[in-house]
Design a protein around this motif. Structure first.
Motif, PDB file in Angstrom:
ATOM      1  N   PRO A  46       0.842  -1.199   0.000  1.00  0.00           N
ATOM      2  CA  PRO A  46       0.000   0.000   0.000  1.00  0.00           C
ATOM      3  C   PRO A  46       0.877   1.250   0.000  1.00  0.00           C
ATOM      4  O   PRO A  46       2.074   1.180   0.298  1.00  0.00           O
ATOM      5  N   ALA A  47       0.297   2.371  -0.322  1.00  0.00           N
ATOM      6  CA  ALA A  47       1.045   3.629  -0.333  1.00  0.00           C
ATOM      7  C   ALA A  47       1.527   3.958   1.080  1.00  0.00           C
ATOM      8  O   ALA A  47       0.851   3.664   2.068  1.00  0.00           O
ATOM      9  N   SER A  48       2.708   4.565   1.172  1.00  0.00           N
ATOM     10  CA  SER A  48       3.204   5.007   2.470  1.00  0.00           C
ATOM     11  C   SER A  48       2.179   5.917   3.114  1.00  0.00           C
ATOM     12  O   SER A  48       1.542   6.726   2.442  1.00  0.00           O
ATOM     13  N   GLY A  49       1.996   5.753   4.419  1.00  0.00           N
ATOM     14  CA  GLY A  49       1.013   6.530   5.146  1.00  0.00           C
ATOM     15  C   GLY A  49      -0.329   5.834   5.283  1.00  0.00           C
ATOM     16  O   GLY A  49      -1.176   6.263   6.059  1.00  0.00           O
ATOM     17  N   THR A  50      -0.535   4.715   4.522  1.00  0.00           N
ATOM     18  CA  THR A  50      -1.775   3.952   4.651  1.00  0.00           C
ATOM     19  C   THR A  50      -1.850   3.375   6.055  1.00  0.00           C
ATOM     20  O   THR A  50      -0.890   2.770   6.536  1.00  0.00           O
ATOM     21  N   ALA A  51      -2.954   3.550   6.720  1.00  0.00           N
ATOM     22  CA  ALA A  51      -3.110   3.103   8.104  1.00  0.00           C
ATOM     23  C   ALA A  51      -2.957   1.594   8.224  1.00  0.00           C
ATOM     24  O   ALA A  51      -3.337   0.845   7.326  1.00  0.00           O
ATOM     25  N   VAL A  52      -2.419   1.163   9.350  1.00  0.00           N
ATOM     26  CA  VAL A  52      -2.290  -0.257   9.641  1.00  0.00           C
ATOM     27  C   VAL A  52      -3.695  -0.822   9.832  1.00  0.00           C
ATOM     28  O   VAL A  52      -4.493  -0.269  10.592  1.00  0.00           O
ATOM     29  N   PRO A  53      -4.028  -1.917   9.138  1.00  0.00           N
ATOM     30  CA  PRO A  53      -5.391  -2.452   9.202  1.00  0.00           C
ATOM     31  C   PRO A  53      -5.634  -3.309  10.438  1.00  0.00           C
ATOM     32  O   PRO A  53      -4.706  -3.652  11.163  1.00  0.00           O
ATOM     33  N   THR A  54      -6.884  -3.649  10.635  1.00  0.00           N
ATOM     34  CA  THR A  54      -7.254  -4.589  11.686  1.00  0.00           C
ATOM     35  C   THR A  54      -7.536  -5.944  11.048  1.00  0.00           C
ATOM     36  O   THR A  54      -7.814  -6.029   9.851  1.00  0.00           O
ATOM     37  N   THR A  59     -10.336  -4.479   2.808  1.00  0.00           N
ATOM     38  CA  THR A  59     -10.150  -3.270   2.003  1.00  0.00           C
ATOM     39  C   THR A  59      -8.720  -2.749   2.054  1.00  0.00           C
ATOM     40  O   THR A  59      -8.384  -1.811   1.352  1.00  0.00           O
ATOM     41  N   PHE A  60      -7.860  -3.328   2.882  1.00  0.00           N
ATOM     42  CA  PHE A  60      -6.478  -2.877   3.020  1.00  0.00           C
ATOM     43  C   PHE A  60      -5.733  -3.003   1.692  1.00  0.00           C
ATOM     44  O   PHE A  60      -5.154  -2.060   1.195  1.00  0.00           O
ATOM     45  N   VAL A  61      -5.738  -4.194   1.118  1.00  0.00           N
ATOM     46  CA  VAL A  61      -5.204  -4.447  -0.220  1.00  0.00           C
ATOM     47  C   VAL A  61      -6.287  -5.247  -0.930  1.00  0.00           C
ATOM     48  O   VAL A  61      -6.660  -6.329  -0.470  1.00  0.00           O
ATOM     49  N   SER A  62      -6.801  -4.733  -2.011  1.00  0.00           N
ATOM     50  CA  SER A  62      -7.915  -5.366  -2.712  1.00  0.00           C
ATOM     51  C   SER A  62      -7.600  -6.816  -3.067  1.00  0.00           C
ATOM     52  O   SER A  62      -6.535  -7.129  -3.597  1.00  0.00           O
ATOM     53  N   GLY A  63      -8.536  -7.727  -2.738  1.00  0.00           N
ATOM     54  CA  GLY A  63      -8.381  -9.133  -3.053  1.00  0.00           C
ATOM     55  C   GLY A  63      -7.708  -9.954  -1.968  1.00  0.00           C
ATOM     56  O   GLY A  63      -7.517 -11.153  -2.123  1.00  0.00           O
ATOM     57  N   TYR A  64      -7.354  -9.319  -0.852  1.00  0.00           N
ATOM     58  CA  TYR A  64      -6.665 -10.004   0.244  1.00  0.00           C
ATOM     59  C   TYR A  64      -7.402  -9.749   1.548  1.00  0.00           C
ATOM     60  O   TYR A  64      -7.947  -8.674   1.763  1.00  0.00           O
ATOM     61  N   THR A  65      -7.395 -10.748   2.429  1.00  0.00           N
ATOM     62  CA  THR A  65      -7.965 -10.609   3.758  1.00  0.00           C
ATOM     63  C   THR A  65      -6.828 -10.482   4.750  1.00  0.00           C
ATOM     64  O   THR A  65      -5.851 -11.234   4.677  1.00  0.00           O
ATOM     65  N   VAL A  67      -5.229 -11.375   7.958  1.00  0.00           N
ATOM     66  CA  VAL A  67      -5.336 -12.418   8.975  1.00  0.00           C
ATOM     67  C   VAL A  67      -5.005 -11.814  10.329  1.00  0.00           C
ATOM     68  O   VAL A  67      -5.692 -12.033  11.309  1.00  0.00           O
ATOM     69  N   ASN A  68      -3.939 -11.007  10.365  1.00  0.00           N
ATOM     70  CA  ASN A  68      -3.556 -10.345  11.603  1.00  0.00           C
ATOM     71  C   ASN A  68      -2.591  -9.216  11.298  1.00  0.00           C
ATOM     72  O   ASN A  68      -1.891  -9.246  10.298  1.00  0.00           O
ATOM     73  N   ALA A  69      -2.584  -8.228  12.155  1.00  0.00           N
ATOM     74  CA  ALA A  69      -1.621  -7.133  12.100  1.00  0.00           C
ATOM     75  C   ALA A  69      -1.000  -7.062  13.484  1.00  0.00           C
ATOM     76  O   ALA A  69      -1.719  -7.079  14.483  1.00  0.00           O
ATOM     77  N   THR A  70       0.320  -7.004  13.542  1.00  0.00           N
ATOM     78  CA  THR A  70       0.973  -7.071  14.841  1.00  0.00           C
ATOM     79  C   THR A  70       2.205  -6.190  14.910  1.00  0.00           C
ATOM     80  O   THR A  70       2.815  -5.888  13.894  1.00  0.00           O
ATOM     81  N   THR A  71       2.531  -5.798  16.106  1.00  0.00           N
ATOM     82  CA  THR A  71       3.797  -5.118  16.350  1.00  0.00           C
ATOM     83  C   THR A  71       4.742  -6.065  17.081  1.00  0.00           C
ATOM     84  O   THR A  71       5.779  -5.648  17.571  1.00  0.00           O
ATOM     85  N   THR A  72       4.385  -7.354  17.131  1.00  0.00           N
ATOM     86  CA  THR A  72       5.263  -8.358  17.735  1.00  0.00           C
ATOM     87  C   THR A  72       6.464  -8.557  16.829  1.00  0.00           C
ATOM     88  O   THR A  72       6.324  -8.895  15.660  1.00  0.00           O
ATOM     89  N   ILE A  73       7.624  -8.286  17.363  1.00  0.00           N
ATOM     90  CA  ILE A  73       8.860  -8.441  16.613  1.00  0.00           C
ATOM     91  C   ILE A  73       9.651  -9.560  17.273  1.00  0.00           C
ATOM     92  O   ILE A  73       9.814  -9.594  18.481  1.00  0.00           O
TER      93      ILE A  73
END
Length: 107
Positions: A46-54, A59-65, A67-73
């Protein structure tokens, strides 16, 4: 040099759940988004600045769901992908981001 996170293990635990494990690539990323699709085409970042999805977003990237978004490193991160349809083939990708001045997405 940026190293892409790599999916290392896909384990089907039930007809509707798959566990996904990936390595973080050892980068300066501050988080990751795990994506799922029924087509074997890698997503574009996605374009820089696009919000991190839930999780669950389609709708984050069309055609993809998402599964998870994490800050776990860490060297290895795992998630469960649930709600799958038996008999359907799914493909997974990990997208990394760095959250300075809004998310900057790596591909």
């Amino acid at each position: 040099m940026y190293t892409t996170p790599a999916i290392t293990t896909l384990t089907t635990t039930t007809a509707t759940t798959t566990n996904v494990t990936y390595t973080d690539g050892g980068n300066a990323a501050t988080g990751y988004v795990l994506l799922r699709s029924t087509t074997n085409t890698a997503p574009t970042a996605p374009a820089s600045g696009t919000a991190v999805p839930t999780a669950g977003s389609t709708t984050f990237v069309s055609g993809y769901t998402v599964v998870n978004a994490t800050t776990t490193i860490g060297s290895s991160v795992a998630f469960s992908s649930t709600g799958l349809t038996p008999g359907t083939t799914y493909y997974y990708w990990v997208v990394a981001y760095q959250n300075t001045n809004g998310p900057c997405w790596f591909t």
